[in-house]
Design a protein around this motif. Structure first.
Motif, PDB file in Angstrom:
ATOM      1  N   GLY A 256     -13.617 -16.818  -7.817  1.00 15.27           N
ATOM      2  CA  GLY A 256     -13.312 -15.374  -7.597  1.00 15.27           C
ATOM      3  C   GLY A 256     -11.697 -14.970  -7.647  1.00 15.27           C
ATOM      4  N   ASP A 257     -11.542 -13.842  -7.650  1.00 18.96           N
ATOM      5  CA  ASP A 257     -10.191 -13.614  -7.675  1.00 18.96           C
ATOM      6  C   ASP A 257      -9.577 -12.895  -6.244  1.00 18.96           C
ATOM      7  N   ARG A 258      -8.343 -12.852  -5.881  1.00 25.02           N
ATOM      8  CA  ARG A 258      -7.844 -12.359  -4.872  1.00 25.02           C
ATOM      9  C   ARG A 258      -8.173 -10.731  -4.640  1.00 25.02           C
ATOM     10  N   LYS A 259      -8.333 -10.511  -3.592  1.00 27.76           N
ATOM     11  CA  LYS A 259      -8.573  -8.877  -3.495  1.00 27.76           C
ATOM     12  C   LYS A 259      -7.454  -8.400  -2.255  1.00 27.76           C
ATOM     13  N   LEU A 260      -6.869  -7.269  -2.369  1.00 25.72           N
ATOM     14  CA  LEU A 260      -5.953  -6.610  -1.240  1.00 25.72           C
ATOM     15  C   LEU A 260      -6.793  -6.107  -0.376  1.00 25.72           C
TER      16      LEU A 260
ATOM     17  N   TYR B  51      -3.413  -8.026   2.951  1.00 28.52           N
ATOM     18  CA  TYR B  51      -3.248  -9.347   2.777  1.00 28.52           C
ATOM     19  C   TYR B  51      -4.052  -9.778   1.171  1.00 28.52           C
ATOM     20  N   ASN B  52      -3.265 -10.348   0.372  1.00 24.12           N
ATOM     21  CA  ASN B  52      -3.721 -10.723  -0.894  1.00 24.12           C
ATOM     22  C   ASN B  52      -4.662 -11.930  -0.808  1.00 24.12           C
ATOM     23  N   VAL B  53      -5.705 -12.026  -0.428  1.00 28.13           N
ATOM     24  CA  VAL B  53      -6.371 -12.930  -0.365  1.00 28.13           C
ATOM     25  C   VAL B  53      -7.821 -13.100  -1.096  1.00 28.13           C
ATOM     26  N   PHE B  54      -8.324 -14.687  -0.782  1.00 30.25           N
ATOM     27  CA  PHE B  54      -9.788 -14.789  -1.217  1.00 30.25           C
ATOM     28  C   PHE B  54     -10.597 -14.194  -0.422  1.00 30.25           C
ATOM     29  N   PRO B  55     -11.484 -13.230  -0.347  1.00 33.55           N
ATOM     30  CA  PRO B  55     -12.335 -12.613   0.716  1.00 33.55           C
ATOM     31  C   PRO B  55     -13.496 -13.574   1.042  1.00 33.55           C
ATOM     32  N   PHE B  56     -14.107 -13.231   2.127  1.00 34.46           N
ATOM     33  CA  PHE B  56     -15.241 -14.080   2.702  1.00 34.46           C
ATOM     34  C   PHE B  56     -16.430 -14.146   1.531  1.00 34.46           C
TER      35      PHE B  56
ATOM     36  N   VAL C  33       0.769  -1.155  -0.099  1.00 26.66           N
ATOM     37  CA  VAL C  33       0.043  -0.084  -0.050  1.00 26.66           C
ATOM     38  C   VAL C  33       0.846   1.251  -0.044  1.00 26.66           C
ATOM     39  N   THR C  34       0.745   2.039  -0.975  1.00 27.33           N
ATOM     40  CA  THR C  34       1.490   3.331  -1.292  1.00 27.33           C
ATOM     41  C   THR C  34       1.103   4.239  -0.195  1.00 27.33           C
ATOM     42  N   SER C  35       2.050   4.928   0.493  1.00 32.52           N
ATOM     43  CA  SER C  35       2.012   6.207   1.149  1.00 32.52           C
ATOM     44  C   SER C  35       2.296   7.377   0.596  1.00 32.52           C
TER      45      SER C  35
END
Length: 312
Positions: A270-274, A257-262, A20-22
Motif C-alpha cells: 500500500g501507499d503512505r497516507k498523511l 505523519y506521512n506513514v503506512f496506516p494500520f 497541513v495548510t491553514s
C-alpha cells in the motif's frame, strides 16, 4: 560532490511529513503549513515481482547509498549524510541525506536510502530540490560559503525573530537584552545562532540561514527558527528579505505523519497516507511529543500498539 557524515539522529517524521495548510494561520490554533512538494516520491518495488533497485554488492552500505544517489538520482547534487543506522531485526541499513545548495542546507531537501543485508537498494524516499528551468531564481544568496561576519549580522536575525514574534502574537520589548552565541554544528560549516533571554522561549532559540524549496520548484532564502515555548515548539522558515513566514511546524500542537496506516503489512502492499493527530486521546491525551511537563521534537513515551502475531 561534498560528503560529510553527521552524528545526530534525523527527525524522520518531520523531514518526510507533508504539511497541513491553514486557511487562517493567525487563528488561535495554528495549523502546520508550507510547501507540499508535489515532486516528492517514495519508491519501494516488490522484491518478488519487480526485483530491487540495485544488484547485490559487498560494499559498505553507506558507499552503496552514496553511489546510488550520485549515479541514479542526483548526479550534480551536493549533500551531507545526516544519519545512518542498521535495523537489527532485518539487517536493513537506513541512510539519510540532507541537500546543500550554495553552502546552505535546503530545509526540506531530504532523501533516505534503504540497503538490505545483501547490499541491494530496496527503497528510497526523495524530496531533493531539482531546478525548474522556467524560473529564474531571484531570491538566492551569493554563491559562496556562509561568512559569520555577515550571515549573523544583528539587524538580520533580530528582524527575523521580531517578525516571527509578531506572527505568534508575542512581543520582544527589549531586543538588546538577547544574547547570542555563534555555533558551528557540523563539519561542513553549517552555522547555527543560539539566542538566550528571548522572553517567551523556554530554552535557547536556534536560528540558521537556509533555503526552502517552494511548490513551483524555486528556492527561497530563509531564516530557519526553532523555538520551544510553554505550549508550542515551533520550527519556522521566514523569508530572509521580507520576514514573511513561508513554512511552520508545531512539533507539539499538531502532528502530521506521512506513514503506512494500520492494515498495511508491508510497504509494497500500500501507499503512505498523511494522518493528522492520529494519537488516541484517551491513551495519549497530550499527543506523542510530551512527557510530563516537557516537550520533545521526536515521538516519546508509550506509543506502541502491541499485539500477538504468532503466524507472522
Amino acid at each position: 560532490m561534498r560528503r560529510t557524515v553527521l552524528s545526530f539522529l534525523a527527525l524522520i517524521l518531520l523531514t518526510l511529513s507533508s504539511f497541513v495548510t491553514s486557511n487562517n494561520p493567525l487563528s488561535g490554533h495554528r495549523r502546520n503549513f508550507g510547501p507540499k512538494l508535489h515532486h516528492r516520491k517514495y519508491e519501494a518495488p516488490s522484491i518478488i515481482n519487480e526485483g530491487t533497485l540495485s544488484d547485490f554488492s559487498t560494499e559498505d552500505p553507506l558507499e552503496i547509498a552514496i553511489k546510488f544517489v550520485s549515479t541514479k538520482l542526483h548526479p550534480t547534487a551536493d549533500f551531507v549524510i545526516k544519519d545512518s543506522y542498521k535495523s537489527d531485526h532485518n539487517g536493513v541499513t537506513h541512510i539519510y541525506f540532507k541537500q546543500i545548495v550554495n553552502g546552505l542546507f535546503v530545509s526540506n531537501g531530504d532523501l533516505n536510502v534503504n540497503v538490505d543485508q545483501f547490499g541491494r537498494v530496496i527503497s528510497y524516499g526523495d524530496s531533493f530540490y531539482v531546478p525548474n528551468p522556467t524560473i529564474r531564481e531571484q531570491n538566492l544568496r551569493p554563491d559562496e560559503k556562509p561568512n559569520l561576519g555577515n550571515v549573523f549580522d544583528d539587524s538580520q536575525y533580530v528582524f527575523a525573530l521580531e517578525s516571527f514574534a509578531r506572527f505568534i502574537n508575542k512581543e520582544i520589548a527589549h531586543p538588546e537584552d538577547i544574547k547570542t552565541i555563534e555555533h558551528s554544528t557540523f563539519d561542513d560549516g553549517h552555522h547555527v545562532l543560539l539566542l538566550s533571554n528571548v522572553p517567551f522561549a523556554l530554552s535557547d532559540v536556534k536560528m540558521s540561514q537556509e533555503y526552502i524549496q517552494m511548490d513551483d520548484r524555486s528556492l527561497r532564502f530563509v531564516w530557519d527558527i526553532q523555538i520551544e515555548m510553554e505550549d508550542n515548539w515551533y520550527n519556522a522558515q521566514l523569508d530572509a528579505h521580507t520576514g514573511k513566514v513561508v513554512s511552520l511546524i508545531d512539533w507539539v500542537s499538531d502532528a502530521a505523519y506521512n506513514v503506512f496506516p494500520f492494515g498495511t503489512n508491508d510497504p509494497s502492499d500500500g501507499d503512505r497516507k498523511l494522518l493528522l493527530d492520529p494519537h488516541d486521546i484517551l491513551a495519549s491525551p497530550n499527543g506523542w511529543h510530551t512527557q510530563g511537563k516537557k516537550n520533545f521534537n521526536n515521538t516519546i513515551g508509550n506509543n506502541v500498539y502491541a499485539h500477538e502475531n504468532l503466524r507472522g
